[in-house]
Design a protein around this motif. Structure first.
Motif, PDB file in Angstrom:
ATOM      1  N   GLY A 196       0.513  -1.347   0.396  1.00 21.69           N
ATOM      2  CA  GLY A 196       0.038  -0.142  -0.137  1.00 21.69           C
ATOM      3  C   GLY A 196       0.765   1.109  -0.317  1.00 21.69           C
ATOM      4  N   MET A 197       1.447   0.837   1.141  1.00 22.10           N
ATOM      5  CA  MET A 197       2.976   2.636   0.590  1.00 22.10           C
ATOM      6  C   MET A 197       3.492   2.516   0.187  1.00 22.10           C
ATOM      7  N   LEU A 198       4.372   1.705  -0.788  1.00 21.02           N
ATOM      8  CA  LEU A 198       4.869   1.864  -2.564  1.00 21.02           C
ATOM      9  C   LEU A 198       3.864   2.585  -3.279  1.00 21.02           C
ATOM     10  N   LEU A 199       2.568   2.110  -3.335  1.00 17.34           N
ATOM     11  CA  LEU A 199       1.239   2.209  -5.076  1.00 17.34           C
ATOM     12  C   LEU A 199       1.755   3.727  -4.523  1.00 17.34           C
ATOM     13  N   ALA A 200       1.260   4.188  -3.125  1.00 13.36           N
ATOM     14  CA  ALA A 200       0.937   4.962  -2.646  1.00 13.36           C
ATOM     15  C   ALA A 200       1.918   6.312  -3.398  1.00 13.36           C
ATOM     16  N   LEU A 201       2.893   5.596  -3.026  1.00 15.13           N
ATOM     17  CA  LEU A 201       4.642   7.190  -3.092  1.00 15.13           C
ATOM     18  C   LEU A 201       4.394   6.570  -5.165  1.00 15.13           C
ATOM     19  N   ALA A 202       4.382   5.546  -5.492  1.00 16.14           N
ATOM     20  CA  ALA A 202       3.943   5.655  -6.752  1.00 16.14           C
ATOM     21  C   ALA A 202       3.257   6.700  -7.625  1.00 16.14           C
ATOM     22  N   VAL A 203       1.714   6.586  -7.307  1.00 22.93           N
ATOM     23  CA  VAL A 203       0.781   7.356  -7.307  1.00 22.93           C
ATOM     24  C   VAL A 203       1.097   9.418  -7.633  1.00 22.93           C
ATOM     25  N   LEU A 204       2.027   9.000  -6.070  1.00 22.81           N
ATOM     26  CA  LEU A 204       1.468  10.530  -5.942  1.00 22.81           C
ATOM     27  C   LEU A 204       3.042  11.507  -5.984  1.00 22.81           C
ATOM     28  N   GLY A 205       4.396  10.469  -6.212  1.00 21.00           N
ATOM     29  CA  GLY A 205       5.673  10.322  -6.625  1.00 21.00           C
ATOM     30  C   GLY A 205       6.244  10.644  -6.360  1.00 21.00           C
TER      31      GLY A 205
END
Length: 205
Positions: A196-205
């Motif tokens: 979840g955290m990695l996905l959020a970082l990928a989406v939010l840059g």
């Protein structure tokens, strides 16, 4: 007078949660500057090797003793015990992630899971009560923000913390069932949180 079955179960569950929370100490030497992150990784790998060796002796050789009988649940008798899955997921988090994400993912298991477990009285295949879900989410969010906000700033940091806490709460409260067997949340909580955290970082840059 001998303890009743309920009293015995409550004592065993408390002892399991106490052992469970001990994993919180794994990254503490790194946080105190006593070990590097690489040395922390080596330590977790060594601990995993010991645990897997113990499980080999238990499952293959047949070595059994009081600690196994006391802290191993019935459904773990012929499969890897929860503590081994716990060690596997903890080690995976350390090996695959940097400290900013790895430590919250680890603590969501070592701290969040015992808290929610104390609020839920359910079998391994049953969903936990809403109170346990909420407590798990809040604890996991609180564990993540001290790492994510300094690293990514307030806006992104809060979003990343939420993105880690939510799947951790789902992994804890609603175990996936594969071929009729519940997947132990000791194995799923850190990967769910990290994903979840990695996905959020990928989406939010």
């Amino acid at each position: 007078m001998a303890a009743s079955g309920t009293e015995w179960r409550e004592r065993v569950e408390f002892e399991r949660r106490l052992v469970h929370s001990g994993g919180t100490l794994y990254p503490v030497p790194y946080l105190l500057g006593w070990l590097t992150w690489t040395e922390t990784r080596y330590f977790l790998v060594a601990a995993l090797a010991i645990v897997l060796s113990l499980e080999f002796l238990r499952l293959v050789v047949g070595l059994d003793h009081a600690v196994y009988r006391k802290l191993t649940r019935e459904y773990e008798a012929d499969a890897l015990a929860g503590y081994a899955l716990y060690q596997l997921s903890m080690t995976g988090a350390v090996l695959l992630l940097e400290p900013t994400l790895a430590i919250p993912a680890m603590w969501m298991l070592s701290i969040g899971d015992p808290v929610s477990g104390a609020l839920g009285d359910n079998d391994a295949t049953e969903a936990k009560r809403p109170a346990a879900w909420i407590a798990m989410f809040l604890v996991c969010f609180g564990l993540a923000v001290p790492f994510t906000i300094p690293a990514f700033g307030p806006d992104v940091g809060v979003a990343v913390a939420v993105a880690g806490a939510a799947p951790a709460a789902v992994a804890d409260g609603l175990p996936p069932i594969i071929r009729g067997v519940a997947v132990d949340d000791n194995l799923t909580i850190p990967p769910a949180a990290a994903g979840g955290m990695l996905l959020a970082l990928a989406v939010l840059g």
